[in-house]
Enzyme design. Sequence first.
Site, PDB file in Angstrom:
ATOM      1  N   LYS A  10      10.418 -25.325 -42.012  1.00 57.39           N
ATOM      2  CA  LYS A  10      10.824 -25.817 -40.692  1.00 57.39           C
ATOM      3  C   LYS A  10      11.136 -27.323 -40.714  1.00 57.39           C
ATOM      4  O   LYS A  10      10.797 -28.020 -41.677  1.00 57.39           O
ATOM      5  CB  LYS A  10       9.715 -25.493 -39.685  1.00 57.39           C
ATOM      6  N   TYR A  50      14.563 -15.895 -32.798  1.00 57.40           N
ATOM      7  CA  TYR A  50      13.283 -15.719 -32.112  1.00 57.40           C
ATOM      8  C   TYR A  50      13.429 -14.910 -30.814  1.00 57.40           C
ATOM      9  O   TYR A  50      12.609 -15.053 -29.904  1.00 57.40           O
ATOM     10  CB  TYR A  50      12.658 -17.079 -31.824  1.00 57.40           C
ATOM     11  N   ASN A 113       4.680 -26.210 -37.378  1.00 55.11           N
ATOM     12  CA  ASN A 113       3.734 -25.558 -38.294  1.00 55.11           C
ATOM     13  C   ASN A 113       4.335 -25.250 -39.666  1.00 55.11           C
ATOM     14  O   ASN A 113       3.910 -24.336 -40.348  1.00 55.11           O
ATOM     15  CB  ASN A 113       3.094 -24.325 -37.641  1.00 55.11           C
ATOM     16  N   HIS A 116       7.816 -20.573 -41.535  1.00 55.77           N
ATOM     17  CA  HIS A 116       7.821 -19.242 -40.918  1.00 55.77           C
ATOM     18  C   HIS A 116       7.875 -18.212 -42.034  1.00 55.77           C
ATOM     19  O   HIS A 116       8.519 -18.442 -43.060  1.00 55.77           O
ATOM     20  CB  HIS A 116       9.057 -19.060 -40.018  1.00 55.77           C
ATOM     21  N   GLU A 127      15.248 -10.149 -40.487  1.00 57.20           N
ATOM     22  CA  GLU A 127      15.347 -11.608 -40.621  1.00 57.20           C
ATOM     23  C   GLU A 127      16.192 -12.012 -41.821  1.00 57.20           C
ATOM     24  O   GLU A 127      16.943 -12.990 -41.754  1.00 57.20           O
ATOM     25  CB  GLU A 127      13.939 -12.207 -40.724  1.00 57.20           C
TER      26      GLU A 127
HETATM   27  P1  CMP Z   1       6.571 -18.585 -36.327  1.00 57.76           P
HETATM   28  O1  CMP Z   1       5.890 -17.802 -37.380  1.00 57.76           O
HETATM   29  O2  CMP Z   1       7.819 -19.278 -36.723  1.00 57.76           O
HETATM   30  O3  CMP Z   1       6.904 -17.608 -35.099  1.00 57.76           O
HETATM   31  C1  CMP Z   1       7.015 -18.071 -33.768  1.00 57.76           C
HETATM   32  C2  CMP Z   1       6.566 -19.494 -33.616  1.00 57.76           C
HETATM   33  O4  CMP Z   1       6.268 -19.893 -32.296  1.00 57.76           O
HETATM   34  C3  CMP Z   1       5.287 -19.710 -34.379  1.00 57.76           C
HETATM   35  O5  CMP Z   1       5.550 -19.683 -35.755  1.00 57.76           O
HETATM   36  C4  CMP Z   1       4.818 -21.038 -33.794  1.00 57.76           C
HETATM   37  O6  CMP Z   1       5.352 -22.157 -34.488  1.00 57.76           O
HETATM   38  C5  CMP Z   1       5.415 -21.039 -32.384  1.00 57.76           C
HETATM   39  N1  CMP Z   1       4.387 -20.960 -31.359  1.00 57.76           N
HETATM   40  C6  CMP Z   1       4.154 -21.886 -30.414  1.00 57.76           C
HETATM   41  N2  CMP Z   1       3.154 -21.519 -29.603  1.00 57.76           N
HETATM   42  C7  CMP Z   1       2.729 -20.317 -30.025  1.00 57.76           C
HETATM   43  C8  CMP Z   1       1.712 -19.390 -29.616  1.00 57.76           C
HETATM   44  N3  CMP Z   1       0.916 -19.655 -28.565  1.00 57.76           N
HETATM   45  N4  CMP Z   1       1.572 -18.240 -30.307  1.00 57.76           N
HETATM   46  C9  CMP Z   1       2.363 -17.947 -31.350  1.00 57.76           C
HETATM   47  N5  CMP Z   1       3.356 -18.784 -31.784  1.00 57.76           N
HETATM   48  C10 CMP Z   1       3.524 -19.942 -31.157  1.00 57.76           C
END
Ligand code: CMP
Length: 141
Positions: A10, A50, A113, A116, A127
């Site tokens: 990311k 998403y 974070n 992904h 995906e």
């Molecule tokens: P990712 O695995 O990319 O999938 C969706 C993303 O939404 C997740 O990682 C997080 O970075 C983001 N996100 C933000 N808030 C939340 C939440 N409360 N629960 C899950 N994903 C979240």
Amino acid sequence: AVERTLSIIKPDAVGKNAIGEIMARFEKAGLQIVAAKMLQLDDAKAGGFYAEHKERPFYKDLVGFMTSGPVVVQVLEGENAILKNRELMGATNPKEADAGTIRADFASSIDANAVHGSDSAESAAREIAYFFETSEICPRG
Ligand code: CMP
């Protein structure tokens, strides 16, 4: 079984110059990077990726974050690749991620974070097809 999974490095991790360190973790764990490219996502491409989160309160921030800078999308291949990648990443929220995982080491918040990874075989197929043509995937056998 040998599986493929989609990984995204990311914008926060790209911005920290951590592309190589993160790719090295995949390779050291026995996963092969069989496709990779750097992309600047726009709202449509990130939002479509998403789409399942469209009704969630964090959707707008998520799309905003994923378009804030370049990402690296990759296809990882190997034995049990989907679960292996999820173990390497650690929990979605870096505060809950085990020591030594990618998110524990590189992520700063649940939004920023670092990575992904596909959460199931069905997501992985969808995906991977979302970002790569079959001809762009280069298995080495
Ligand atoms: P990712 O695995 O990319 O999938 C969706 C993303 O939404 C997740 O990682 C997080 O970075 C983001 N996100 C933000 N808030 C939340 C939440 N409360 N629960 C899950 N994903 C979240």
